[in-house]
Design an enzyme around this catalytic site. Structure first.
Site, PDB file in Angstrom:
ATOM      1  N   CYS A  26       1.103 -59.642   2.037  1.00 53.78           N
ATOM      2  CA  CYS A  26      -0.248 -60.107   2.387  1.00 53.78           C
ATOM      3  C   CYS A  26      -0.881 -60.686   1.126  1.00 53.78           C
ATOM      4  O   CYS A  26      -0.291 -60.619   0.039  1.00 53.78           O
ATOM      5  CB  CYS A  26      -1.078 -58.979   2.987  1.00 53.78           C
ATOM      6  SG  CYS A  26      -1.140 -57.510   1.977  1.00 53.78           S
ATOM      7  N   HIS A  27      -2.040 -61.275   1.313  1.00 49.74           N
ATOM      8  CA  HIS A  27      -2.685 -61.976   0.196  1.00 49.74           C
ATOM      9  C   HIS A  27      -4.145 -61.552   0.082  1.00 49.74           C
ATOM     10  O   HIS A  27      -4.768 -61.166   1.072  1.00 49.74           O
ATOM     11  CB  HIS A  27      -2.671 -63.488   0.430  1.00 49.74           C
ATOM     12  CG  HIS A  27      -1.370 -64.047   0.885  1.00 49.74           C
ATOM     13  ND1 HIS A  27      -0.289 -64.222   0.046  1.00 49.74           N
ATOM     14  CD2 HIS A  27      -0.957 -64.491   2.099  1.00 49.74           C
ATOM     15  CE1 HIS A  27       0.724 -64.753   0.725  1.00 49.74           C
ATOM     16  NE2 HIS A  27       0.346 -64.914   1.980  1.00 49.74           N
ATOM     17  N   ARG A 124       4.829 -78.781   1.166  1.00 48.46           N
ATOM     18  CA  ARG A 124       3.440 -79.032   1.536  1.00 48.46           C
ATOM     19  C   ARG A 124       2.482 -78.112   0.759  1.00 48.46           C
ATOM     20  O   ARG A 124       1.267 -78.296   0.783  1.00 48.46           O
ATOM     21  CB  ARG A 124       3.242 -78.876   3.049  1.00 48.46           C
ATOM     22  CG  ARG A 124       3.297 -77.468   3.537  1.00 48.46           C
ATOM     23  CD  ARG A 124       3.222 -77.298   5.049  1.00 48.46           C
ATOM     24  NE  ARG A 124       3.874 -76.064   5.427  1.00 48.46           N
ATOM     25  CZ  ARG A 124       3.334 -74.859   5.293  1.00 48.46           C
ATOM     26  NH1 ARG A 124       2.127 -74.734   4.836  1.00 48.46           N
ATOM     27  NH2 ARG A 124       4.011 -73.777   5.632  1.00 48.46           N
ATOM     28  N   ASP A 243       1.161 -60.696   6.574  1.00 42.83           N
ATOM     29  CA  ASP A 243       0.813 -62.043   6.090  1.00 42.83           C
ATOM     30  C   ASP A 243      -0.699 -62.311   6.168  1.00 42.83           C
ATOM     31  O   ASP A 243      -1.139 -63.452   6.116  1.00 42.83           O
ATOM     32  CB  ASP A 243       1.579 -63.150   6.816  1.00 42.83           C
ATOM     33  CG  ASP A 243       1.485 -64.485   6.074  1.00 42.83           C
ATOM     34  OD1 ASP A 243       1.411 -64.462   4.832  1.00 42.83           O
ATOM     35  OD2 ASP A 243       1.440 -65.538   6.731  1.00 42.83           O
TER      36      ASP A 243
HETATM   37  C1  0GY Z   1       2.191 -67.392   3.537  1.00 44.46           C
HETATM   38  C2  0GY Z   1       2.456 -68.735   4.027  1.00 44.46           C
HETATM   39  C3  0GY Z   1       1.871 -69.885   3.628  1.00 44.46           C
HETATM   40  C4  0GY Z   1       1.124 -70.058   2.435  1.00 44.46           C
HETATM   41  C5  0GY Z   1       1.441 -69.565   1.249  1.00 44.46           C
HETATM   42  O1  0GY Z   1       1.384 -69.583  -1.053  1.00 44.46           O
HETATM   43  C6  0GY Z   1       0.848 -69.976  -0.031  1.00 44.46           C
HETATM   44  O2  0GY Z   1      -0.135 -70.730  -0.033  1.00 44.46           O
HETATM   45  O3  0GY Z   1       2.387 -68.669   1.129  1.00 44.46           O
HETATM   46  C7  0GY Z   1       2.107 -71.096   4.429  1.00 44.46           C
HETATM   47  O4  0GY Z   1       1.255 -71.999   4.420  1.00 44.46           O
HETATM   48  O5  0GY Z   1       3.156 -71.169   5.115  1.00 44.46           O
HETATM   49  O6  0GY Z   1       3.096 -66.678   3.126  1.00 44.46           O
HETATM   50  O7  0GY Z   1       1.051 -66.976   3.550  1.00 44.46           O
END
Ligand code: 0GY
Length: 289
Positions: A26-27, A124, A243
């Site tokens: 997760c972020h 992207r 996620d």
């Molecule tokens: C995720 C997927 C995405 C984004 C990122 O680093 C990121 O910006 O991982 C995505 O856009 O597929 O893992 O959250």
């Protein structure tokens, strides 16, 4: 391209995760006035601060987590490290760094709970670096027992497979290597991901993020067979994560409680669930078992 905010009120899941379960992907984003987003970012998310993520984990039943640095924060890992420092040792982090990474920085990040570096190959989201950048970082972190997380989409694997074989640390693959689920379990791109997990020493694979791969929408029954296939094929190499806050979801925003409710379909026995949610993340991230 408009940015969808995370679900405002996820349901409390019916599936009760085991004690010491870990949300392994997760972020945390911002808040931007304290932790600004990177100038080179390809999208601007809404703030997804630590307080909201701590509350979500409490609601879903996760006492452990792994915070993965996302591209919108570039190589400034401050928001992620700030949350690690607030977690009483319950959370770990995976950073994104520049080629000038030093051993002192690795040591400092290790003390905060960082245990890996993420290499993002999704065009992207980031500008791809020369091969030397990745290998230099991987060699620097190897003595610390860290690993590399790799994010790519399945059609890109052929181009980076040689590099992945040269990385001297464990690797963990984000989002099942993003198979095209319409092509089925026998498609060569999916077989290639499975072969990598089977044949490369110390390879882990994340089996969450069904909402990103689905072609038909919730409850993601077109993706469940892929996640289940990975869990049954590699029960001691799989990891699961929400996620949250689901950056860049275009079609819809998932309910995180509903994602947790899918776990018994992905890992159908108590033993598989325990491996997926407790034992495997504990091994990779050094949590007590
Ligand atoms: C995720 C997927 C995405 C984004 C990122 O680093 C990121 O910006 O991982 C995505 O856009 O597929 O893992 O959250």
């Amino acid at each position: 391209m408009s940015y969808r905010p995370f679900h405002p009120n996820p349901k409390r899941p019916d599936f009760v995760v085991p004690e010491k379960a870990c949300d392994a992907h997760c972020h945390v984003f911002g808040p931007a006035d304290k932790f600004p987003f990177a100038p080179e970012r390809k999208y601007t998310p809404v703030d997804a601060p630590k307080e909201t993520l701590f509350a979500l984990h409490k609601r879903l039943g996760f006492s452990r987590s792994v915070l993965v640095q996302a591209s919108c924060h570039g190589t400034d890992n401050s928001a992620m490290i700030d949350m690690l420092m607030s977690s009483n040792g319950r959370y770990r982090g995976v950073a994104v760094v520049g080629a000038n990474l030093t051993e002192d920085e690795v040591t400092r990040m290790h003390e905060a709970g960082v245990r890996g570096i993420r290499f993002n190959f999704v065009k992207r989201l980031v500008d791809i670096q020369p091969k030397e950048y990745y290998l230099k970082i991987a060699k620097l972190i190897a003595p610390y027992g860290w690993h590399i997380i790799v994010y790519f989409e399945s059609q890109e694997l052929a181009d980076i497979e040689g590099l992945l074989m040269e990385i001297p640390t464990p690797i963990a693959i984000d989002h099942m290597g993003r198979p095209d689920v319409d092509k089925g379990l026998e498609h060569p791109d999916y077989r290639r991901i499975k072969n990598l997990v089977a044949n490369r020493k110390d390879t882990w694979i994340k089996v969450g993020c069904l909402e990103r791969m689905t072609q038909v929408g919730p409850p993601y029954q077109d993706v469940v067979p892929f996640a289940r296939d990975m869990v049954e094929s590699f029960p001691d190499q799989v990891l699961w994560g929400t996620d949250w806050p689901h950056p860049n979801m275009q079609s819809h925003m998932p309910d995180d409680g509903a994602l947790v409710n899918l776990i018994p379909q992905i890992a159908p026995t108590t033993e598989l669930q325990h491996q997926l949610l407790v034992d495997n993340p504990a091994r990779l991230y050094g949590f007590e078992r």
